[in-house]
Design an enzyme around this catalytic site. Sequence first.
Site, short mmCIF file in Angstrom:
data_model
loop_
_atom_site.label_atom_id
_atom_site.label_comp_id
_atom_site.label_asym_id
_atom_site.label_seq_id
_atom_site.Cartn_x
_atom_site.Cartn_y
_atom_site.Cartn_z
N ASP A 63 0.82 -1.22 0.00
CA ASP A 63 0.00 0.00 0.00
C ASP A 63 0.86 1.26 0.00
OD1 ASP A 63 -2.00 1.89 0.38
OD2 ASP A 63 -2.17 1.49 2.52
N ASP A 244 -2.25 5.67 -5.24
CA ASP A 244 -2.52 4.81 -4.08
C ASP A 244 -2.82 3.38 -4.51
OD1 ASP A 244 -3.25 3.74 -1.67
OD2 ASP A 244 -4.89 5.12 -1.28
#
Length: 354
Positions: A63, A244
């Site tokens: 992430d 992201d």
Amino acid sequence: MRNTLSGKNMLNNLLKEHASRLSQISFRGSNLTIHPLRNIRNLVYLGNITIGTPPQEFQVVFDTGSSDLWVPSDLCTSPARSTKIMFRHLQSSTFRPTNKTFRIAYETGRMKGVVARDTVRIGDLVSTDQPFGLSVAEYGFGHWRFDGVLGLNYPNLSRSGAIPIFDKLKNEGAISEPVFAFYLSKDKQEGSVVMFGGVDHSYYKGELNWVPLIRAGDWSVHMDRIIMKKEVIACSDGCSALVDTGTSLIQGPGRLVNKIHTLIGAKLWRSQRYISCSVVNTLPSIIFTINGINYPVPAQAYILKDSRGYCYSAFKEKRVRGSTESWLLGDIFLRLYFSVFDRGNDRIGLAPSV
């Protein structure tokens, strides 16, 4: 090369001809670790890591939107975790506890945990005495098929105060270049990768377009505008965009996401915006302009199908509202564009995926 070419006045010609390629040469000879990811229904990409001695395996989300590594532990009290893999600290001979606690809130859920230390492996990369989180309570992750999260954002965003694993590996010289990159497959489960220490150029077409970060310390870039049918529909005065990998959709301010849904004719039903699958091929691309370069996202990418075969929009309202306009460019965008995260130069490289 310089000595050989300079006498023949060829060096300047070489530099002019290959100026755009020279920025990539440093990546070519680097020691690459290419780590496979599994695509779970185009919603999340998971990679295996191990923690402890002997190693215990976990499937985690890599992430770029967060900075902490955490996995569920046998200390966790959440009912959803009773059926999932948990780290059993008593079974690891290299485990070291601490008394530090922390909390993290994500767009999709939240957790609280304690910091511990142990040996963590990502493929052939090994970080000994790596600080990481053990969750003791989780909320909102019940339906997600992952064990934990491996944060790849900057260390200043760590909620636990622990050094992120990428920084520790970089500081110890385990990674030859301070870069990592993502290739996210479309539809098929295999083929996606995260790579550390360099870039494999076979995963993208053309040249990488480098975008400076708004500031060192966050994977956010300045976006110029969002366009549909040659009209600016959002980000009209410029805005920020977080690249992201931990977000499956494209998220933005509610009023602008609603505007996009009105323009494409998506209707609200329960929590999603649905649209007739028969019109998807007639919908226009939505173009994200970043650092002067247009990145089109066609309707076939921003319209998804649910488990029943109904079509819905991949644009979603951000839960966290800020004082300025900001967007999250998640996996919908990153399936189309290979992404390089360059910590050494505080920039992101984008190019069309193969």
